[in-house]
Structures are given as C-alpha cells and as structure tokens.
Design a protein around this motif. Structure first.
Motif, PDB file in Angstrom:
ATOM      1  N   ALA A 348       0.858  -1.218   0.104  1.00  0.00           N
ATOM      2  CA  ALA A 348       0.013   0.121  -0.116  1.00  0.00           C
ATOM      3  C   ALA A 348       0.642   1.252   0.181  1.00  0.00           C
ATOM      4  O   ALA A 348       0.585   2.263  -0.735  1.00  0.00           O
ATOM      5  N   MET A 349       1.839   1.344   0.667  1.00  0.00           N
ATOM      6  CA  MET A 349       2.694   2.464   0.975  1.00  0.00           C
ATOM      7  C   MET A 349       3.619   2.583  -0.331  1.00  0.00           C
ATOM      8  O   MET A 349       3.851   3.587  -0.921  1.00  0.00           O
ATOM      9  N   ALA A 350       4.073   1.470  -0.809  1.00  0.00           N
ATOM     10  CA  ALA A 350       4.985   1.654  -2.116  1.00  0.00           C
ATOM     11  C   ALA A 350       4.109   2.100  -3.085  1.00  0.00           C
ATOM     12  O   ALA A 350       4.538   3.044  -3.989  1.00  0.00           O
ATOM     13  N   ALA A 351       2.904   1.638  -3.406  1.00  0.00           N
ATOM     14  CA  ALA A 351       1.928   2.250  -4.466  1.00  0.00           C
ATOM     15  C   ALA A 351       1.649   3.823  -4.071  1.00  0.00           C
ATOM     16  O   ALA A 351       1.548   4.502  -5.116  1.00  0.00           O
ATOM     17  N   ARG A 352       1.307   4.191  -2.744  1.00  0.00           N
ATOM     18  CA  ARG A 352       1.158   5.356  -2.621  1.00  0.00           C
ATOM     19  C   ARG A 352       2.378   6.399  -2.980  1.00  0.00           C
ATOM     20  O   ARG A 352       2.144   7.406  -3.534  1.00  0.00           O
ATOM     21  N   ALA A 353       3.647   5.941  -2.852  1.00  0.00           N
ATOM     22  CA  ALA A 353       4.809   6.447  -3.021  1.00  0.00           C
ATOM     23  C   ALA A 353       4.787   6.619  -4.394  1.00  0.00           C
ATOM     24  O   ALA A 353       5.237   7.960  -5.172  1.00  0.00           O
ATOM     25  N   LEU A 354       4.511   5.798  -5.236  1.00  0.00           N
ATOM     26  CA  LEU A 354       4.655   5.691  -6.910  1.00  0.00           C
ATOM     27  C   LEU A 354       3.529   6.777  -7.287  1.00  0.00           C
ATOM     28  O   LEU A 354       3.572   7.197  -8.050  1.00  0.00           O
ATOM     29  N   TRP A 355       2.544   6.768  -6.597  1.00  0.00           N
ATOM     30  CA  TRP A 355       1.346   7.521  -7.021  1.00  0.00           C
ATOM     31  C   TRP A 355       1.838   9.144  -6.915  1.00  0.00           C
ATOM     32  O   TRP A 355       1.696   9.967  -7.862  1.00  0.00           O
ATOM     33  N   TYR A 356       2.194   9.536  -5.720  1.00  0.00           N
ATOM     34  CA  TYR A 356       2.725  10.887  -5.404  1.00  0.00           C
ATOM     35  C   TYR A 356       3.951  11.138  -6.420  1.00  0.00           C
ATOM     36  O   TYR A 356       3.931  12.381  -6.903  1.00  0.00           O
ATOM     37  N   LEU A 357       4.822  10.309  -6.721  1.00  0.00           N
ATOM     38  CA  LEU A 357       6.030  10.349  -7.724  1.00  0.00           C
ATOM     39  C   LEU A 357       5.667  10.684  -8.831  1.00  0.00           C
ATOM     40  O   LEU A 357       6.186  11.461  -9.640  1.00  0.00           O
ATOM     41  N   ALA A 358       4.603   9.939  -9.322  1.00  0.00           N
ATOM     42  CA  ALA A 358       4.187   9.969 -10.687  1.00  0.00           C
ATOM     43  C   ALA A 358       3.309  11.046 -11.170  1.00  0.00           C
ATOM     44  O   ALA A 358       3.482  11.751 -12.358  1.00  0.00           O
ATOM     45  N   LYS A 359       2.833  11.803 -10.277  1.00  0.00           N
ATOM     46  CA  LYS A 359       1.801  12.836 -10.461  1.00  0.00           C
ATOM     47  C   LYS A 359       2.788  14.104 -11.248  1.00  0.00           C
ATOM     48  O   LYS A 359       3.534  14.736 -10.816  1.00  0.00           O
ATOM     49  N   GLY A 360       2.205  14.349 -12.391  1.00  0.00           N
ATOM     50  CA  GLY A 360       2.715  15.472 -13.323  1.00  0.00           C
ATOM     51  C   GLY A 360       4.238  15.405 -13.654  1.00  0.00           C
ATOM     52  O   GLY A 360       4.519  16.419 -14.206  1.00  0.00           O
ATOM     53  N   ASN A 361       4.681  14.156 -13.591  1.00  0.00           N
ATOM     54  CA  ASN A 361       6.128  13.936 -14.013  1.00  0.00           C
ATOM     55  C   ASN A 361       6.405  12.915 -15.033  1.00  0.00           C
ATOM     56  O   ASN A 361       6.367  11.964 -14.549  1.00  0.00           O
ATOM     57  N   THR A 362       6.766  13.403 -16.178  1.00  0.00           N
ATOM     58  CA  THR A 362       6.919  12.735 -17.178  1.00  0.00           C
ATOM     59  C   THR A 362       7.952  11.588 -17.332  1.00  0.00           C
ATOM     60  O   THR A 362       7.907  10.421 -17.523  1.00  0.00           O
ATOM     61  N   SER A 363       8.943  11.981 -16.872  1.00  0.00           N
ATOM     62  CA  SER A 363      10.098  11.072 -16.903  1.00  0.00           C
ATOM     63  C   SER A 363       9.939  10.107 -15.517  1.00  0.00           C
ATOM     64  O   SER A 363      10.301   8.830 -16.168  1.00  0.00           O
ATOM     65  N   ILE A 364       9.361  10.367 -14.676  1.00  0.00           N
ATOM     66  CA  ILE A 364       9.254   9.441 -13.697  1.00  0.00           C
ATOM     67  C   ILE A 364       8.061   8.214 -13.882  1.00  0.00           C
ATOM     68  O   ILE A 364       8.111   7.113 -13.843  1.00  0.00           O
ATOM     69  N   CYS A 365       6.936   8.986 -14.835  1.00  0.00           N
ATOM     70  CA  CYS A 365       5.878   7.998 -15.357  1.00  0.00           C
ATOM     71  C   CYS A 365       6.608   7.074 -16.367  1.00  0.00           C
ATOM     72  O   CYS A 365       6.098   5.745 -16.437  1.00  0.00           O
ATOM     73  N   SER A 366       7.278   7.523 -17.130  1.00  0.00           N
ATOM     74  CA  SER A 366       8.161   6.760 -18.037  1.00  0.00           C
ATOM     75  C   SER A 366       9.069   5.673 -17.414  1.00  0.00           C
ATOM     76  O   SER A 366       8.986   4.340 -17.878  1.00  0.00           O
ATOM     77  N   SER A 367       9.581   5.946 -16.227  1.00  0.00           N
ATOM     78  CA  SER A 367      10.558   4.894 -15.676  1.00  0.00           C
ATOM     79  C   SER A 367       9.128   3.914 -15.012  1.00  0.00           C
ATOM     80  O   SER A 367       9.696   2.592 -15.141  1.00  0.00           O
TER      81      SER A 367
END
Length: 591
Positions: A348-367
């Motif tokens: 749950a916390m790993a998914a939450r961290a990835l959720w906030y990291l991905a928000k509005g960031n193309t390079s992170i979404c690509s990764s």
C-alpha cells in the motif's frame, strides 16, 4: 559577516566570569552581596568551561541561545561589581546601587546556572569528559518558563542522542502532529539530523519507525520540507528501502514518508530519482504479486520450505511432542498473519509513493511504465485489499493523466497490444462494472477517460456500456460527473474514433439520461451533460434516438439560458450541434 562560532561565544563568557571573580575581590561597598555574586559566578564559570571542553558535541541551537543570554547576564553583573569598587564620593552619588539590583542579578545568575546545567545534561550521555558529579539540575531549564514548548522540543531533540531516543522520537511525532508551528520549530532547532541518524540505526526498528514517521510528519510543513531534503534524506531513505537487514515494517514507513515529502515538495522527485527509488519501490510492489519479480519470493519460499522440512523431520523422528507441535503451529500462524499484514502495508505504501512520484512528472511516469509496475497495479487492483487497491488506482490515474497529455508516453507505455495495457484495461473495466466503492471507482473511471484515445473500436463497446450503466443507475453525483466527463473524451473531436464512440454511447441508451441531466441535474452535472449531448449530435446526427427524444428542443432551450451560454465553448458547441441536427432531423418526419 558570518555567524560567531559557538566556541568564541563560550570563550567570551568565560573571560567575563573571570573578570567578575577578580573584580569582586576589589569591591569597597556591598561586600556581602558581591561575595554571593562572586560565588555564583565561579560556579557558572566552571560549567561554561565544561561546555567549552565539549563544544564539538553540544546541541548547538539551545547552547547558542543559552550562552548568549548568559553572556548578557555576566555583562550586567560586571557593570554592577565595578560600581561597587569606586572610592570617589562624587561617583558614588551618581552611581547609587539599590539592593534590588543585586537580587535581580543573583536571580538571573541562578537561572543561567540552571540553563547551562541543562545543556550539559543534554550532552552528558555522549561525553565522558563532563564532570557528572557537579551537575545536579534536573528537568527543563529556567528558560522554559518563557517558552515551554521550545524547551520541550530541545529536550526531546537532545534525547534523540541518548538511551531514550526511541521515546523521544515518538514525543516529537506527537508534537509535530499538533500544529504547523511545532513542526517548524523542530526543524529550525536542528531535529532533522538526529532523527535521520536514528532512522539509520540498525537493530532498533521501533526507533527507526518513530524517526521516519516524524520526518514524514515534519514534511507536511511546506516551509521546512526543503531543509529536510537538503539534509540527505533521499539517499538515506533509498538505502533503507534496499537494505535486506531492515524489517518490512520500517520500509513501509519509509515509503509512506517518501510520499509525504514528494506531496509537499514536488521538486524533490528528481533527488529521489537519482537514487533509483522507482526501481526499489516497484520491486517491493512486485514481491509476491507477479512471477517476474522472484528475487524476494524465492528467498521467502526457500525459507518456508526449510522450516516445513525441519518440522516434518522432527515429527517423523518423534523429537517433539504433540503439544509442542501445537504451540509451534499456533506461533507460526500468528507470525504468518502478522507478516501478511506488514506485506500488505508495504504494498500500500509503495503504491502510494509511486502515486505521488508519478503526479505530473513525465520522466518518472516513463520510468514506472518501463518497469513491471503497470502489471503490478492491475494485479493489485484485482486482488489487493482496499488500501492497496485505492493507492494502485490512484497511481494508474496519475500515470494516465500524464499520458493523456503526452503523446510519446501514451503511445509507448499504453500500446493496445501490450500485456500490461490489456491487464490495466481489464481491471479498470472490472472495477467500473462490479465495484460499489466510490473511492476506488472514481479514479478508475477517470483513468478510462484518460485512455480514451488508445482504445480500438472493438474494445470500446464494453467500456462505454459499463460507463453508461453508471449514469442510468443514477449513482452518486461525483460518479455521474466523472462518467460524463470520461464519455466526453471518447466523443470529442480530439479522439480519432469519436464517431464510432459516439454511436456506441447513443446505442447504450444514454440520450434521454443526458437530456434529463441538462434539464434537472445538479449544477455540476448540467454543463458536462450538455457538452456530451452536443458532441453526440455533431458526430451522429442521423441517429434515430435523437429523433425519438427530440434532442433539438433541449438544445434550443439551453441557448436561451444564461447559465449555459456564459460558460466557455458552450456557445460554439450548441451552434454546431443544432445546425447539423436541424439538417438531419428535417429528413425524418416527426410523429
């Protein structure tokens, strides 16, 4: 000029104390009062010397504050002593010294003794060279009378370097949760460094957990989070996530703290990216989720197999009694249950961290999409517990939000034929079709809308039917709003298959429901319902449903309503839709 060093301030105070001691021997007036003042100054000077010897290890923030205050008291004391040395009658007349002046200075010296003693006690557990026998002051320093919370924070930060560090971190969490001012004070008073040191302390999982939680809470203060990032927290957190010696519960807390820091200070995303945090979080997400990530699963499976083999051997050789086996099985059940809860929390916390990291960031979404994360999210959306499902749905939503606006990411990450895309589509559709949980339903509806341009004609019938059913069933307002908004993305001209999608929407018996929303819907629903109706009219004007429902009437009515016409784009949409519909509707005789 830079800030005066702590050692320089201590040296200045020692010199003042020595001057007072020497001058007290030369006084002519108020000898008894000066003797008492001298005695206290001597004690204070000894304590300041101890502080100077330990200056490299002192808790600097309160030390600097206390020694500065002490120096001012000593300066006043020296002025008072010098007044008592004069023999001149003229000077005595103009330098009268009331008894109250001595009482005031002696009280201030007592306070300084207490303050300096406290700062030494805060350091004593870390320094063998401090003369413990001379330090008898307990509790908060006298300075706490004016700022009790500040001094409480000082005490707890100081305790982070003592045997009481685990409880101190817990106390700081409580203070940080109280209000923004306390969070800011903890950061300003140097609490981050000791907390990070405790977070790295192997063999103290409870202390680590408390320290990490406190850092995450401190990150809620926008003014302080930059200081936290500058302290090297990104590197430390990433190492903790990678370290096999760190227990899973602590790692789950790290993932939560990362999400808090990223949420409050999005600029730190690049700092976390430098330490490959995406890969590490995805590995934790994939553990026992998909077969491709077997590194941890194999170790865990081998461990359990070894335990089972040992137990079987013991059973076969009658080395343990039935009661002992019962106890072992019960303990194993309890431990397995607890382990499972921790694993769920980690996901749950790993998914939450990835959720906030991905928000509005193309390079992170690509990764994220280049890894197996999408497949993990889809699997967890199907099989995970509620928190895991929700955080996975939100992570998918943030990735699709970015992909909707970025053609390259959309085409690469969401190829219609890729197994990950198929899995995500099926699970989003499964939630929309079967879930009654609005919290999870809403992000799934939005994600389907964001991906409207990747779906092929043969894929959309099921999707559109499932979305329209939510309108027909008259769900919650928020659900209906998101469904209509998603359908607009299927029907708008930006979608290459907008004509095909529009016909599917009409065939799903959506027209009369939209008309109802335009006339009688809640305020937030009326504009999107009208927009969708206009797009459908433009894309499929020859539809028999439009004739049967007399769509032109509500559209013409909408033209006369200021509420609709004042909204951007509505005027143009209404004009185009009515113009096209009038042409086609006239071909069919009305009953």
């Amino acid at each position: 000029m830079g800030e005066t060093s702590l050692k320089h301030i201590l040296t200045r105070s020692i010199k003042l104390a020595d001057q007072i001691t020497k001058a007290s021997n030369e006084v002519i007036h108020f000898k008894s009062e000066c003797l008492e003042l001298q005695t206290k100054t001597i004690k204070l000077g000894e304590l300041i010397r101890q502080a100077a010897r330990a200056s490299n290890n002192l808790y600097e923030k309160p030390t600097r504050r206390i020694i500065n205050d002490t120096q001012q008291v000593l300066e006043k004391a020296l002025i008072l002593i010098n007044k008592c040395k004069t023999r001149s009658l003229f000077k005595r007349i103009f330098t009268l010294v009331p008894n109250s002046a001595f009482r005031k200075i002696i009280t201030q010296l007592d306070n300084s003794l207490g303050n300096v003693t406290w700062i030494l006690r805060a350091t004593i557990t870390r320094n063998d060279d401090i003369e413990d026998s001379k330090i008898s002051y307990l509790g908060l320093p006298p300075i706490a009378a004016n700022e009790p919370i500040l001094c409480l924070i000082w005490e707890q930060v100081a305790n982070l370097s003592s045997e009481e560090r685990t409880d101190a971190a817990s106390s700081l969490v409580s203070l940080a949760n109280d209000n923004q001012r306390y969070r800011k004070m903890i950061v300003e008073e140097g609490g981050v460094g000791p907390l990070l040191k405790l977070a790295k302390e192997a063999g103290n999982p409870k202390g680590q957990e408390n320290a990490i939680r406190c850092i995450g809470v401190l990150g809620c203060d926008e003014e302080s989070v930059e200081t936290i990032i500058d302290s090297g927290v990104c590197s430390i957190f990433c190492k903790l996530l990678k370290d096999d010696g760190v227990i899973m519960k602590v790692k789950a807390m790290v993932a939560w703290a990362i999400s808090e820091l990223v949420y409050n200070y999005p600029q730190c995303k690049d700092d976390f990216m430098q330490f490959n945090v995406i890969r590490v979080l995805v590995n934790h997400l994939a553990f026992e989720t998909i077969e491709e990530h077997n590194k941890y699963a194999i170790v865990e499976r081998n461990k359990m197999q070894a335990i089972n083999q040992i137990q079987q051997n013991m059973h076969m050789t009658n080395l343990i009694s039935d009661n002992m086996r019962l106890i072992i099985n019960e303990n194993n059940y309890i431990q397995n249950h607890q382990d499972q809860e921790v694993k769920v929390e980690m996901k749950a916390m790993a998914a939450r961290a990835l959720w906030y990291l991905a928000k509005g960031n193309t390079s992170i979404c690509s990764s994220i999409t280049e890894s197996r994360a999408l497949l993990c999210f889809a699997t967890l959306l199907q099989n995970g517990q509620d928190d895991v499902k929700y955080n996975s749905a939100m992570a998918i939503l943030e990735i699709t939000n970015v992909a909707e606006k970025n053609t390259d990411l959309r085409q690469i990450a969401f190829k219609p034929t890729s197994p990950a895309t198929k899995a995500v589509k099926e699970q989003l559709l499964n939630v929309v079709t079967n879930s009654n949980n609005a919290k999870i339903l809403l992000p799934c509806i939005k994600s389907l809308g964001n991906l409207a341009r990747i779906f092929r004609a043969k894929d959309t019938t099921r999707i559109i039917e499932s979305l329209v059913r939510l309108i027909v069933d008259e769900n919650e307002i928020e659900v209906t709003f998101e469904v209509v908004t998603a359908l607009i993305k299927f029907a708008c001209s930006n979608n290459y298959l907008h004509v095909v999608h529009s016909k599917s929407i009409i065939q799903a018996i959506c027209v009369k429901n939209l008309i109802k929303l335009v006339y009688f819907g809640e305020q937030m629903l009326r504009i999107p319902a009208l927009k969708l109706l206009c797009y459908l009219g433009q894309n499929a004007p020859d539809s028999e449903a439009f004739t049967q429902e007399d769509v032109l009437t509500p559209l013409e009515w909408a033209k006369e309503q200021d509420y609709f016409m004042q909204h951007p784009q509505i005027g143009d949409l209404l004009f185009k839709a009515t113009s096209i519909l009038e042409l086609y509707q006239l071909r069919v005789p009305r009953l």
